[in-house]
Design a protein around this motif. Structure first.
Motif, mmCIF file in Angstrom:
data_model
loop_
_atom_site.group_PDB
_atom_site.id
_atom_site.type_symbol
_atom_site.label_atom_id
_atom_site.label_comp_id
_atom_site.label_asym_id
_atom_site.label_seq_id
_atom_site.Cartn_x
_atom_site.Cartn_y
_atom_site.Cartn_z
ATOM 1 N N MET A 271 10.208 161.754 39.027
ATOM 2 C CA MET A 271 11.223 161.833 37.975
ATOM 3 C C MET A 271 11.026 160.772 36.876
ATOM 4 S SD MET A 271 13.742 164.156 38.625
ATOM 5 C CE MET A 271 15.036 163.457 37.662
ATOM 6 N N ARG A 272 10.300 159.706 37.180
ATOM 7 C CA ARG A 272 10.161 158.586 36.246
ATOM 8 C C ARG A 272 9.705 159.003 34.845
ATOM 9 N NH1 ARG A 272 13.495 154.802 36.682
ATOM 10 N NH2 ARG A 272 13.820 154.444 38.863
ATOM 11 N N PRO A 273 8.656 159.819 34.687
ATOM 12 C CA PRO A 273 8.238 160.191 33.328
ATOM 13 C C PRO A 273 9.345 160.906 32.531
ATOM 14 C CG PRO A 273 6.528 160.777 34.899
ATOM 15 C CD PRO A 273 7.730 160.356 35.694
ATOM 16 N N ILE A 274 10.095 161.748 33.185
ATOM 17 C CA ILE A 274 11.188 162.466 32.516
ATOM 18 C C ILE A 274 12.288 161.485 32.136
ATOM 19 C CG2 ILE A 274 13.000 164.205 32.834
ATOM 20 C CD1 ILE A 274 10.958 165.588 34.797
ATOM 21 N N LEU A 275 12.648 160.596 33.053
ATOM 22 C CA LEU A 275 13.703 159.619 32.775
ATOM 23 C C LEU A 275 13.317 158.664 31.648
ATOM 24 C CD1 LEU A 275 14.879 158.824 36.419
ATOM 25 C CD2 LEU A 275 15.973 160.324 34.729
ATOM 26 N N GLU A 276 12.040 158.271 31.595
ATOM 27 C CA GLU A 276 11.575 157.409 30.503
ATOM 28 C C GLU A 276 11.684 158.136 29.167
ATOM 29 O OE1 GLU A 276 7.639 155.917 31.295
ATOM 30 O OE2 GLU A 276 8.283 154.987 33.167
ATOM 31 N N GLU A 277 11.374 159.415 29.176
ATOM 32 C CA GLU A 277 11.398 160.214 27.948
ATOM 33 C C GLU A 277 12.818 160.397 27.407
ATOM 34 O OE1 GLU A 277 10.305 164.769 26.869
ATOM 35 O OE2 GLU A 277 8.839 163.672 28.069
ATOM 36 N N ILE A 278 13.770 160.663 28.283
ATOM 37 C CA ILE A 278 15.147 160.935 27.855
ATOM 38 C C ILE A 278 16.030 159.695 27.856
ATOM 39 C CG2 ILE A 278 15.029 163.336 28.620
ATOM 40 C CD1 ILE A 278 16.814 162.491 31.027
ATOM 41 N N GLY A 279 15.520 158.596 28.382
ATOM 42 C CA GLY A 279 16.305 157.375 28.559
ATOM 43 C C GLY A 279 17.130 156.916 27.382
ATOM 44 N N PRO A 280 16.548 156.838 26.162
ATOM 45 C CA PRO A 280 17.337 156.313 25.041
ATOM 46 C C PRO A 280 18.651 157.052 24.809
ATOM 47 C CG PRO A 280 15.036 156.435 24.436
ATOM 48 C CD PRO A 280 15.167 157.101 25.784
ATOM 49 N N GLU A 281 18.685 158.344 25.115
ATOM 50 C CA GLU A 281 19.903 159.126 24.915
ATOM 51 C C GLU A 281 20.987 158.792 25.939
ATOM 52 O OE1 GLU A 281 19.043 163.372 23.212
ATOM 53 O OE2 GLU A 281 17.655 162.984 24.862
ATOM 54 N N PHE A 282 20.598 158.175 27.044
ATOM 55 C CA PHE A 282 21.534 157.933 28.142
ATOM 56 C C PHE A 282 21.854 156.461 28.367
ATOM 57 C CE2 PHE A 282 19.925 162.141 28.934
ATOM 58 C CZ PHE A 282 21.047 162.822 29.349
ATOM 59 N N ALA A 283 21.531 155.600 27.406
ATOM 60 C CA ALA A 283 21.750 154.166 27.579
ATOM 61 C C ALA A 283 23.215 153.837 27.847
ATOM 62 C CB ALA A 283 21.244 153.397 26.361
ATOM 63 N N VAL A 284 24.121 154.441 27.099
ATOM 64 C CA VAL A 284 25.552 154.147 27.280
ATOM 65 C C VAL A 284 26.009 154.633 28.655
ATOM 66 C CG1 VAL A 284 27.887 154.614 26.438
ATOM 67 C CG2 VAL A 284 26.049 154.175 24.813
ATOM 68 N N ALA A 285 25.637 155.844 29.038
ATOM 69 C CA ALA A 285 26.053 156.400 30.325
ATOM 70 C C ALA A 285 25.512 155.565 31.487
ATOM 71 C CB ALA A 285 25.587 157.845 30.455
ATOM 72 N N VAL A 286 24.252 155.162 31.413
ATOM 73 C CA VAL A 286 23.672 154.340 32.478
ATOM 74 C C VAL A 286 24.365 152.982 32.516
ATOM 75 C CG1 VAL A 286 21.578 153.157 33.263
ATOM 76 C CG2 VAL A 286 21.444 155.528 32.485
ATOM 77 N N GLY A 287 24.628 152.400 31.352
ATOM 78 C CA GLY A 287 25.327 151.111 31.304
ATOM 79 C C GLY A 287 26.711 151.174 31.919
ATOM 80 N N LEU A 288 27.430 152.278 31.668
ATOM 81 C CA LEU A 288 28.754 152.460 32.288
ATOM 82 C C LEU A 288 28.631 152.589 33.802
ATOM 83 C CD1 LEU A 288 30.429 154.907 29.760
ATOM 84 C CD2 LEU A 288 31.186 152.587 30.296
ATOM 85 N N ALA A 289 27.650 153.366 34.242
ATOM 86 C CA ALA A 289 27.448 153.537 35.687
ATOM 87 C C ALA A 289 27.096 152.208 36.347
ATOM 88 C CB ALA A 289 26.352 154.568 35.945
#
Length: 186
Positions: free
Chosen positions: A161-179
């Motif tokens: 999953m790492r390559p996919i997560l790296e690719e989409i990561g910038p869009e999910f910074a706020v959500a990951v930070g909240l989690a």
């Protein structure tokens, strides 16, 4: 839905938690949202400077659409898959990023002059941060280390999953930070 929030937080604090790794030196975060771009200088985990630009990733998508003669939905795909310098994209996306980065450079110089401190790193995040080749383009503009945010680096996931997560990561910074904040409470 019967849900109740246990906390509320301004999005930059979630983003800092997810993407800023430098605990002391000033880091410049460029959050390229749909309608606007927000620039933050984070020092010692605190927002030392904040600035907003009324240009965002929808302007980049629109530039690709107009210059390439494709629909907005196709232009969004082109932005993510081909990005800057792709076969379909022509000059205009670079012009939009040039405007954004010109304003970023002005804010960066203002901060460094006023505080007599150098920015140690630039982190690209937000929906516009997924534009392919943006990190390389930004590295050519700034004489500072530039990286695209990878908020999922602070999480555990299967290796495939790492390559996919790296690719989409910038869009999910706020959500990951909240989690991550919620996990700190547990």
């Amino acid at each position: 839905a019967g849900l109740s929030a246990s906390f509320y937080e301004i999005e930059i604090f979630s983003t800092i938690r997810a993407v800023v790794d430098e605990p002391v030196k000033p880091v410049l975060v460029i959050d390229i949202g749909a309608a606007s771009t927000k620039i933050y200088v984070v020092e010692h985990g605190v927002v030392a400077l904040s600035h907003s630009i009324s240009t965002g990733s929808q302007d980049i998508t629109r530039a690709i659409s107009i210059s390439s003669g494709v629909s907005i939905s196709r232009a969004e795909v082109v932005k993510k898959e081909e990005g800057l310098g792709g076969n379909t994209t022509q000059g205009n996306p670079e012009l939009v990023f040039s405007r954004i980065f010109g304003e970023v450079r002005r804010v960066l110089m203002q901060y460094e002059t006023a505080r007599k401190k150098s920015i140690s790193e630039i982190v690209l995040t937000g929906g516009g941060g997924v534009t392919k080749s943006l990190g390389a383009y930004a590295k050519n503009i700034f004489a500072i280390d530039v990286r695209v945010a990878d908020p999922f680096a602070k999480t555990e996931a299967p290796a495939f999953m790492r390559p996919i997560l790296e690719e989409i990561g910038p869009e999910f910074a706020v959500a990951v930070g909240l989690a991550l904040r919620k996990l700190e409470e547990i």
